[in-house]
Design a protein around this motif. Structure first.
Motif, PDB file in Angstrom:
ATOM      1  N   GLU A  33       0.882  -1.538   0.154  1.00 37.78           N
ATOM      2  CA  GLU A  33       0.108   0.068  -0.046  1.00 37.78           C
ATOM      3  C   GLU A  33       1.155   1.465  -0.125  1.00 37.78           C
ATOM      4  O   GLU A  33       0.414   2.033  -1.029  1.00 37.78           O
ATOM      5  CB  GLU A  33      -1.285   0.002   1.511  1.00 37.78           C
ATOM      6  CG  GLU A  33      -1.820  -1.147   1.073  1.00 37.78           C
ATOM      7  CD  GLU A  33      -2.696  -1.651   1.810  1.00 37.78           C
ATOM      8  OE1 GLU A  33      -3.315  -1.020   3.021  1.00 37.78           O
ATOM      9  OE2 GLU A  33      -3.068  -2.968   1.849  1.00 37.78           O
ATOM     10  N   ALA A  56      -9.628  -3.955  -4.992  1.00 38.65           N
ATOM     11  CA  ALA A  56      -9.989  -2.741  -4.157  1.00 38.65           C
ATOM     12  C   ALA A  56     -10.453  -2.049  -3.779  1.00 38.65           C
ATOM     13  O   ALA A  56      -9.758  -1.012  -5.188  1.00 38.65           O
ATOM     14  CB  ALA A  56      -7.672  -3.258  -3.429  1.00 38.65           C
ATOM     15  N   THR A  67      -7.025  -0.719  -7.099  1.00 37.55           N
ATOM     16  CA  THR A  67      -6.673  -2.769  -7.403  1.00 37.55           C
ATOM     17  C   THR A  67      -4.786  -2.103  -8.962  1.00 37.55           C
ATOM     18  O   THR A  67      -4.061  -3.095  -8.357  1.00 37.55           O
ATOM     19  CB  THR A  67      -7.666  -3.006  -8.429  1.00 37.55           C
ATOM     20  OG1 THR A  67      -9.277  -3.117  -7.175  1.00 37.55           O
ATOM     21  CG2 THR A  67      -7.028  -4.331  -8.673  1.00 37.55           C
ATOM     22  N   LEU A  70      -2.004  -0.905  -7.260  1.00 37.12           N
ATOM     23  CA  LEU A  70      -1.586  -2.546  -6.173  1.00 37.12           C
ATOM     24  C   LEU A  70      -1.020  -3.727  -6.557  1.00 37.12           C
ATOM     25  O   LEU A  70      -0.235  -4.507  -6.470  1.00 37.12           O
ATOM     26  CB  LEU A  70      -2.326  -3.510  -5.124  1.00 37.12           C
ATOM     27  CG  LEU A  70      -2.515  -2.263  -3.501  1.00 37.12           C
ATOM     28  CD1 LEU A  70      -4.352  -2.890  -2.913  1.00 37.12           C
ATOM     29  CD2 LEU A  70      -1.889  -2.109  -2.921  1.00 37.12           C
ATOM     30  N   SER A  74       3.260  -5.113  -7.108  1.00 37.54           N
ATOM     31  CA  SER A  74       3.408  -6.332  -7.088  1.00 37.54           C
ATOM     32  C   SER A  74       4.009  -6.665  -8.205  1.00 37.54           C
ATOM     33  O   SER A  74       5.256  -7.636  -7.806  1.00 37.54           O
ATOM     34  CB  SER A  74       1.743  -6.920  -6.272  1.00 37.54           C
ATOM     35  OG  SER A  74       1.083  -6.703  -5.262  1.00 37.54           O
ATOM     36  N   SER A  95      -4.603  -6.172   1.143  1.00 39.81           N
ATOM     37  CA  SER A  95      -2.622  -6.077   0.084  1.00 39.81           C
ATOM     38  C   SER A  95      -2.233  -8.163   0.323  1.00 39.81           C
ATOM     39  O   SER A  95      -1.868  -8.262  -0.104  1.00 39.81           O
ATOM     40  CB  SER A  95      -2.698  -5.118   0.297  1.00 39.81           C
ATOM     41  OG  SER A  95      -1.957  -5.067   1.114  1.00 39.81           O
ATOM     42  N   HIS A 118      -1.941  -7.980  -3.293  1.00 40.21           N
ATOM     43  CA  HIS A 118      -1.184  -8.067  -3.567  1.00 40.21           C
ATOM     44  C   HIS A 118      -0.512  -9.663  -3.213  1.00 40.21           C
ATOM     45  O   HIS A 118       0.641 -10.580  -4.149  1.00 40.21           O
ATOM     46  CB  HIS A 118       0.332  -7.815  -2.564  1.00 40.21           C
ATOM     47  CG  HIS A 118       1.666  -8.022  -2.602  1.00 40.21           C
ATOM     48  ND1 HIS A 118       2.627  -7.568  -3.189  1.00 40.21           N
ATOM     49  CD2 HIS A 118       2.422  -7.835  -1.613  1.00 40.21           C
ATOM     50  CE1 HIS A 118       3.999  -7.700  -3.226  1.00 40.21           C
ATOM     51  NE2 HIS A 118       4.027  -7.851  -1.994  1.00 40.21           N
TER      52      HIS A 118
END
Length: 158
Positions: A33, A56, A67, A70, A74, A95, A118
């Motif tokens: 985050e 998200a 989303t 994130l 990731s 996450s 994540h």
């Protein structure tokens, strides 16, 4: 690991990680985050939609979808994660939760859980990477299974 990176600017330091793992392994701290640029403190987020591919969104404004940011972060961690032998995820985090992350539902709907954004991406990219949620480290059987898997992963990665 004790860094105040949660949405409310607090931490969730885990004693086994900071007192034991830190003595036998090189630890890499990642906060998806914060890495995605959401800042600290930040508005809380939750997962909504399809349990297999949730979105998200911000709790205070579900029209704000987090989303993509994130997922991009990731994917960007793949270079770092290719050099690690295990990953300790944060339980119930939208996450980082491996399982049991609440999926926001309409009032009266059946409660559903899922995997954090994540955690899902990391598992997709590195399906053989040993993973555990931090509370699993409190259970001797889970902890030893994880540590054994980490050692085995390290032998095959070298």
């Amino acid at each position: 690991m004790g860094q105040a990176v949660r949405y409310d600017a607090t931490h969730k330091r885990h004693d086994f990680v900071t007192r034991h793992l830190a003595n036998v392994a090189e630890l890499v701290a990642l906060c998806p985050e914060q890495g995605a640029g959401f800042g600290v403190p930040r508005p809380a987020m939750e997962l909504r939609g399809d349990p297999g591919r949730p979105r998200a969104v911000r709790v205070d404004d579900p029209s704000i979808d987090l989303t993509q940011a994130l997922e991009a972060y990731s994917h960007s961690t793949a270079i770092v994660l290719a050099k690690v032998d295990g990953y300790v995820f944060k339980k119930r985090s939208p996450s980082c939760g491996l399982a049991g992350v609440a999926l926001g539902q309409a009032p009266g709907a059946t409660a559903t859980t899922t995997t954090g954004i994540h955690a899902r991406v990391v598992r997709e990219i590195f399906p053989d990477l040993p993973v555990i949620e931090e509370d699993g480290l409190d259970d001797a059987t889970q902890r030893e299974a994880f540590l054994s898997a980490v050692r085995a992963h390290a032998r095959t990665r070298v």
